[in-house]
Design a protein around this motif. Structure first.
Motif, PDB file in Angstrom:
ATOM      1  N   GLY A 168       0.767  -1.239   0.000  1.00  0.00           N
ATOM      2  CA  GLY A 168       0.000   0.000   0.000  1.00  0.00           C
ATOM      3  C   GLY A 168       0.793   1.281   0.000  1.00  0.00           C
ATOM      4  N   ALA A 189       3.291  -1.688  -8.252  1.00  0.00           N
ATOM      5  CA  ALA A 189       1.842  -1.491  -8.205  1.00  0.00           C
ATOM      6  C   ALA A 189       1.387  -0.414  -9.182  1.00  0.00           C
ATOM      7  CB  ALA A 189       1.416  -1.122  -6.784  1.00  0.00           C
ATOM      8  N   LYS A 204      -1.409  -0.666 -12.236  1.00  0.00           N
ATOM      9  CA  LYS A 204      -2.505   0.297 -12.384  1.00  0.00           C
ATOM     10  C   LYS A 204      -2.508   0.915 -13.779  1.00  0.00           C
ATOM     11  CE  LYS A 204      -5.916   2.717 -10.586  1.00  0.00           C
ATOM     12  NZ  LYS A 204      -7.154   2.066 -10.119  1.00  0.00           N
ATOM     13  N   LYS A 219      -5.950  -4.683 -11.464  1.00  0.00           N
ATOM     14  CA  LYS A 219      -6.500  -4.408 -10.137  1.00  0.00           C
ATOM     15  C   LYS A 219      -5.372  -4.296  -9.113  1.00  0.00           C
ATOM     16  CE  LYS A 219     -11.019  -4.719 -10.903  1.00  0.00           C
ATOM     17  NZ  LYS A 219     -11.987  -3.652 -10.599  1.00  0.00           N
ATOM     18  N   VAL A 220      -5.527  -3.321  -8.206  1.00  0.00           N
ATOM     19  CA  VAL A 220      -4.514  -3.073  -7.176  1.00  0.00           C
ATOM     20  C   VAL A 220      -5.176  -3.088  -5.806  1.00  0.00           C
ATOM     21  CG1 VAL A 220      -2.781  -1.461  -6.303  1.00  0.00           C
ATOM     22  CG2 VAL A 220      -3.146  -1.672  -8.773  1.00  0.00           C
ATOM     23  N   TYR A 221      -4.626  -3.908  -4.911  1.00  0.00           N
ATOM     24  CA  TYR A 221      -5.128  -4.017  -3.546  1.00  0.00           C
ATOM     25  C   TYR A 221      -3.987  -3.650  -2.597  1.00  0.00           C
ATOM     26  CZ  TYR A 221      -8.547  -6.802  -6.075  1.00  0.00           C
ATOM     27  OH  TYR A 221      -9.484  -7.230  -6.990  1.00  0.00           O
ATOM     28  N   GLY A 222      -4.187  -2.612  -1.792  1.00  0.00           N
ATOM     29  CA  GLY A 222      -3.153  -2.150  -0.882  1.00  0.00           C
ATOM     30  C   GLY A 222      -3.529  -2.390   0.568  1.00  0.00           C
ATOM     31  N   ASP A 243      -4.364   5.013  -5.798  1.00  0.00           N
ATOM     32  CA  ASP A 243      -4.076   4.099  -6.898  1.00  0.00           C
ATOM     33  C   ASP A 243      -4.617   2.698  -6.674  1.00  0.00           C
ATOM     34  OD1 ASP A 243      -2.721   5.960  -8.490  1.00  0.00           O
ATOM     35  OD2 ASP A 243      -0.843   5.635  -7.416  1.00  0.00           O
ATOM     36  N   CYS A 244      -5.327   2.505  -5.563  1.00  0.00           N
ATOM     37  CA  CYS A 244      -5.817   1.167  -5.224  1.00  0.00           C
ATOM     38  C   CYS A 244      -7.307   1.018  -5.492  1.00  0.00           C
ATOM     39  CB  CYS A 244      -5.545   0.864  -3.743  1.00  0.00           C
ATOM     40  SG  CYS A 244      -3.788   0.797  -3.330  1.00  0.00           S
ATOM     41  N   ASP A 245      -7.686  -0.125  -6.015  1.00  0.00           N
ATOM     42  CA  ASP A 245      -9.105  -0.442  -6.166  1.00  0.00           C
ATOM     43  C   ASP A 245      -9.729  -0.741  -4.816  1.00  0.00           C
ATOM     44  OD1 ASP A 245      -9.586  -0.676  -9.261  1.00  0.00           O
ATOM     45  OD2 ASP A 245      -7.660  -1.648  -8.861  1.00  0.00           O
ATOM     46  N   GLU A 246      -8.923  -1.346  -3.936  1.00  0.00           N
ATOM     47  CA  GLU A 246      -9.336  -1.556  -2.553  1.00  0.00           C
ATOM     48  C   GLU A 246      -8.125  -1.272  -1.670  1.00  0.00           C
ATOM     49  OE1 GLU A 246     -11.178  -5.350  -1.800  1.00  0.00           O
ATOM     50  OE2 GLU A 246     -12.280  -5.289  -3.704  1.00  0.00           O
ATOM     51  N   PHE A 247      -8.368  -0.558  -0.562  1.00  0.00           N
ATOM     52  CA  PHE A 247      -7.280  -0.202   0.337  1.00  0.00           C
ATOM     53  C   PHE A 247      -7.703  -0.506   1.764  1.00  0.00           C
ATOM     54  CE2 PHE A 247      -4.538   2.505   2.879  1.00  0.00           C
ATOM     55  CZ  PHE A 247      -3.313   2.326   2.264  1.00  0.00           C
TER      56      PHE A 247
END
Length: 196
Positions: A43, A53, A57, A62-65, A81-85
């Motif tokens: 993250g 990461a 992007k 998809k980016v998960y942090g 920059d995260c789809d889910e953080f």
């Protein structure tokens, strides 16, 4: 082929490394996205973490942090920059979440944190708690001595010879992704060896 969706990448958060490390991190990120995988990472908006990461992007992946609140509170978090953080209480919770969201693991260049993370994943797989593909990406020969040490551990009887099957050493991003794409979910559980 495997049913892998997300790859956890362990990496340095330093901005003061040789360019070769950032180049490989970015190339790995591009390949992760091109091959249809998502990335699960620490993250951060710094270092090789961010280089990898960010490349995912940019390529539409998809980016998960996941970051502990202590680090997030000093401005290191990269939720934009995260789809889910996710923010966790501490490092142990962070590692658990990284593990939960990922189906494979790649350790790229990193320091003590990366070493601790990849060692835990190897141990989890060694004892049968996980069967994810584990890759150590040896950019610029950074992990040469670590791999030699792993061999010494095996040769001197601290770990079973089957441990060599628990992780894979890759010499390029392409090599790392090729291993993961062709990974077979065979049971590599190594029986715990008693110290008695």
């Amino acid at each position: 082929m495997t049913n892998i969706k997300n790859i956890c990448v362990f990496a340095s958060a330093s901005n003061d490394l040789a360019e070769v490390y950032y180049k490989d991190a970015q190339e790995l990120g591009k390949l992760i996205a091109q091959k249809g995988f998502g990335i699960v990472y620490g993250g951060s908006r710094r270092g090789l973490m961010y280089a990898c990461a960010g490349a995912v992007k940019e390529m539409g992946g998809k980016v998960y942090g996941i970051m502990p609140e202590k680090l997030a509170n000093v401005g290191l978090a990269n939720p934009e920059d995260c789809d889910e953080f996710y923010i966790t209480k501490g490092m142990r919770e962070r590692k658990a979440k990284l593990d939960e969201l990922s189906d494979a693991v790649i350790a790229i260049a990193g320091g003590f944190g990366t070493l601790e993370e990849i060692s835990e994943m190897i141990t989890q797989k060694q004892l049968g708690y996980s069967n994810k593909p584990i890759v150590i990406m040896n950019t610029n020969g950074l992990y040469n001595h670590l791999i030699e040490f792993f061999e010494k551990i095996i040769e001197q009887g601290f770990a079973d010879k089957e441990l060599r099957k628990v992780y894979y050493v890759a010499n390029s991003p392409e090599d790392a992704l090729n291993y993961i794409e062709n990974y077979h979910n065979e049971n590599l559980y190594v029986k715990y060896r008693s110290l008695n």
